[in-house]
Design a protein around this motif. Sequence first.
Motif, PDB file in Angstrom:
ATOM      1  N   UNK A   4       0.601  -1.089  -0.141  1.00 15.02           N
ATOM      2  CA  UNK A   4       0.011  -0.343   0.359  1.00 15.02           C
ATOM      3  C   UNK A   4       0.506   1.032   0.066  1.00 15.02           C
ATOM      4  N   UNK A   5       1.913   1.608   0.951  1.00 18.56           N
ATOM      5  CA  UNK A   5       2.851   2.147   0.978  1.00 18.56           C
ATOM      6  C   UNK A   5       3.073   2.965  -0.390  1.00 18.56           C
ATOM      7  N   UNK A   6       4.162   1.408  -0.937  1.00 16.58           N
ATOM      8  CA  UNK A   6       4.834   1.676  -1.964  1.00 16.58           C
ATOM      9  C   UNK A   6       4.226   2.035  -2.936  1.00 16.58           C
ATOM     10  N   UNK A   7       2.765   1.863  -3.582  1.00 22.85           N
ATOM     11  CA  UNK A   7       1.837   1.947  -4.345  1.00 22.85           C
ATOM     12  C   UNK A   7       1.392   3.932  -4.012  1.00 22.85           C
ATOM     13  N   UNK A   8       1.665   4.490  -2.833  1.00 22.67           N
ATOM     14  CA  UNK A   8       0.986   5.615  -2.574  1.00 22.67           C
ATOM     15  C   UNK A   8       2.306   6.784  -2.418  1.00 22.67           C
ATOM     16  N   UNK A   9       3.552   5.922  -2.999  1.00 20.49           N
ATOM     17  CA  UNK A   9       5.097   6.538  -2.308  1.00 20.49           C
ATOM     18  C   UNK A   9       5.258   6.989  -4.016  1.00 20.49           C
ATOM     19  N   UNK A  10       4.111   5.595  -5.408  1.00 22.10           N
ATOM     20  CA  UNK A  10       4.937   6.090  -6.264  1.00 22.10           C
ATOM     21  C   UNK A  10       4.063   6.644  -7.155  1.00 22.10           C
ATOM     22  N   UNK A  11       2.622   7.015  -6.324  1.00 17.48           N
ATOM     23  CA  UNK A  11       2.064   7.982  -6.886  1.00 17.48           C
ATOM     24  C   UNK A  11       1.978   8.978  -7.206  1.00 17.48           C
ATOM     25  N   UNK A  12       2.644   9.961  -5.161  1.00 13.64           N
ATOM     26  CA  UNK A  12       2.828  10.644  -5.256  1.00 13.64           C
ATOM     27  C   UNK A  12       4.258  11.238  -5.741  1.00 13.64           C
ATOM     28  N   UNK A  13       5.167  10.597  -6.199  1.00 13.21           N
ATOM     29  CA  UNK A  13       6.926  10.776  -6.818  1.00 13.21           C
ATOM     30  C   UNK A  13       6.154  11.453  -8.037  1.00 13.21           C
ATOM     31  N   UNK A  14       4.501  10.756  -9.267  1.00  8.14           N
ATOM     32  CA  UNK A  14       4.526  10.681 -10.478  1.00  8.14           C
ATOM     33  C   UNK A  14       3.823  11.691 -10.192  1.00  8.14           C
ATOM     34  N   UNK A  15       2.798  12.487  -9.003  1.00  5.54           N
ATOM     35  CA  UNK A  15       1.950  13.071  -9.425  1.00  5.54           C
ATOM     36  C   UNK A  15       2.917  14.362  -8.828  1.00  5.54           C
ATOM     37  N   UNK A  16       4.116  14.554  -8.195  1.00  3.32           N
ATOM     38  CA  UNK A  16       4.494  16.016  -8.250  1.00  3.32           C
ATOM     39  C   UNK A  16       5.387  16.184  -9.475  1.00  3.32           C
ATOM     40  N   UNK A  17       6.298  15.047 -10.330  1.00  3.23           N
ATOM     41  CA  UNK A  17       6.975  15.345 -11.001  1.00  3.23           C
ATOM     42  C   UNK A  17       5.717  16.148 -12.540  1.00  3.23           C
ATOM     43  N   UNK A  18       4.924  15.407 -12.268  1.00  2.00           N
ATOM     44  CA  UNK A  18       3.506  15.929 -13.419  1.00  2.00           C
ATOM     45  C   UNK A  18       3.481  17.654 -13.134  1.00  2.00           C
ATOM     46  N   UNK A  19       2.957  17.812 -11.961  1.00  2.00           N
ATOM     47  CA  UNK A  19       2.462  19.179 -11.708  1.00  2.00           C
ATOM     48  C   UNK A  19       4.046  20.193 -11.424  1.00  2.00           C
ATOM     49  N   UNK A  20       5.265  19.565 -10.616  1.00  2.00           N
ATOM     50  CA  UNK A  20       5.719  20.940 -10.261  1.00  2.00           C
ATOM     51  C   UNK A  20       6.653  21.193 -11.408  1.00  2.00           C
ATOM     52  N   UNK A  21       5.723  22.072 -12.157  1.00  2.00           N
ATOM     53  CA  UNK A  21       6.508  22.716 -13.308  1.00  2.00           C
ATOM     54  C   UNK A  21       6.270  24.441 -13.726  1.00  2.00           C
ATOM     55  N   UNK A  22       6.580  24.784 -14.451  1.00  2.00           N
ATOM     56  CA  UNK A  22       6.025  25.618 -14.679  1.00  2.00           C
ATOM     57  C   UNK A  22       4.971  26.006 -15.621  1.00  2.00           C
ATOM     58  N   UNK A  23       3.758  26.224 -16.112  1.00  2.00           N
ATOM     59  CA  UNK A  23       2.532  26.576 -16.535  1.00  2.00           C
ATOM     60  C   UNK A  23       1.591  27.274 -16.228  1.00  2.00           C
ATOM     61  N   UNK A  24       0.273  27.307 -17.152  1.00  2.00           N
ATOM     62  CA  UNK A  24      -0.774  28.101 -16.295  1.00  2.00           C
ATOM     63  C   UNK A  24      -1.288  28.066 -15.352  1.00  2.00           C
ATOM     64  N   UNK A 196       2.433  31.343 -21.254  1.00  2.00           N
ATOM     65  CA  UNK A 196       1.079  31.508 -21.678  1.00  2.00           C
ATOM     66  C   UNK A 196       0.849  31.373 -23.568  1.00  2.00           C
ATOM     67  N   UNK A 197       1.512  32.147 -24.169  1.00  2.00           N
ATOM     68  CA  UNK A 197       1.791  32.256 -24.993  1.00  2.00           C
ATOM     69  C   UNK A 197       2.569  31.159 -25.732  1.00  2.00           C
ATOM     70  N   UNK A 198       3.737  30.423 -25.210  1.00  2.00           N
ATOM     71  CA  UNK A 198       4.647  29.717 -25.612  1.00  2.00           C
ATOM     72  C   UNK A 198       2.787  28.259 -24.972  1.00  2.00           C
ATOM     73  N   UNK A 199       2.699  28.278 -24.328  1.00  2.00           N
ATOM     74  CA  UNK A 199       1.595  26.990 -24.473  1.00  2.00           C
ATOM     75  C   UNK A 199       0.809  26.928 -24.930  1.00  2.00           C
ATOM     76  N   UNK A 200       0.011  27.861 -25.363  1.00  2.00           N
ATOM     77  CA  UNK A 200      -1.235  27.905 -27.182  1.00  2.00           C
ATOM     78  C   UNK A 200      -0.095  27.795 -28.238  1.00  2.00           C
ATOM     79  N   UNK A 201       0.295  28.043 -28.534  1.00  2.00           N
ATOM     80  CA  UNK A 201       1.411  27.424 -29.782  1.00  2.00           C
ATOM     81  C   UNK A 201       1.449  26.629 -29.272  1.00  2.00           C
ATOM     82  N   UNK A 202       2.368  25.469 -28.508  1.00  2.00           N
ATOM     83  CA  UNK A 202       2.264  24.418 -28.077  1.00  2.00           C
ATOM     84  C   UNK A 202       1.084  23.617 -28.563  1.00  2.00           C
ATOM     85  N   UNK A 203      -0.198  23.927 -28.124  1.00  2.00           N
ATOM     86  CA  UNK A 203      -0.978  23.331 -28.465  1.00  2.00           C
ATOM     87  C   UNK A 203      -1.957  23.392 -29.778  1.00  2.00           C
ATOM     88  N   UNK A 204      -1.965  24.692 -29.808  1.00  2.00           N
ATOM     89  CA  UNK A 204      -1.799  24.261 -31.364  1.00  2.00           C
ATOM     90  C   UNK A 204      -1.085  23.747 -32.625  1.00  2.00           C
TER      91      UNK A 204
END
Length: 207
Positions: A4-24, A196-204
């Motif tokens: 259980x703890x291993x799965x939770x730790x894996x989720x914590x690590x991946x979640x933070x790696x995806x969210x801790x970034x400069x974004x909108x 924001x502009x860079x993200x918009x261009x990336x999306x398009x």
Amino acid sequence: MDAHLLAAASGLGLGLSLIVAIGAQNAFVLRQGLRGEHVLAVVAVCALSDLVLIVAGVAGAGAALEAWPPALVVVRVAGALFLSGYALLAARRALRPSDSAALRTETSGTGTALTSALATCLALTWLNPHVYLDTVVLLGSVASTHGDERWWFAAGAGAGSVVWFTALGFGARLLRPLFARPVAWRVLDGVIAVVMAALAVTLLLGL
């Protein structure tokens, strides 16, 4: 380590790696935190939105999105338009700052209405296709590899989101002495406009 703890730790690590970034979304939370405007409400909206998306991904919504590509196309276009508009507003603030641009350090800011702040926060969250690709599709796919422990993985990822947005929103106050000067706000808004502009261009370009 317990499964259980291993799965939770894996989720914590991946979640933070995806969210801790400069974004909108992060840029908006940082700005609200620096201004002291509706920080708790903004942090709550971001964290709860992430929790909903994480649960959806683990429950199988990611597979549904991959099965119907037009849904992501619609979100990409809507997100690009919104981000472009936000980039223009940030650029305008950077080039033509108002007299009240300096941070009010003694009291919480009241320049932005709560409804307006929440509407912007919701749009930056739910109109961003990267949220669906990362949180729903990618995170949901990785969670499925944990089998019966996938909800522990989801709990870890959710905890990561709550911790990150809380730290970003309320920790921003540590930078207030720097942002007491209008020039610092002009630099921040300039960076936000570019992001924001860079993200918009990336999306398009991704269509």
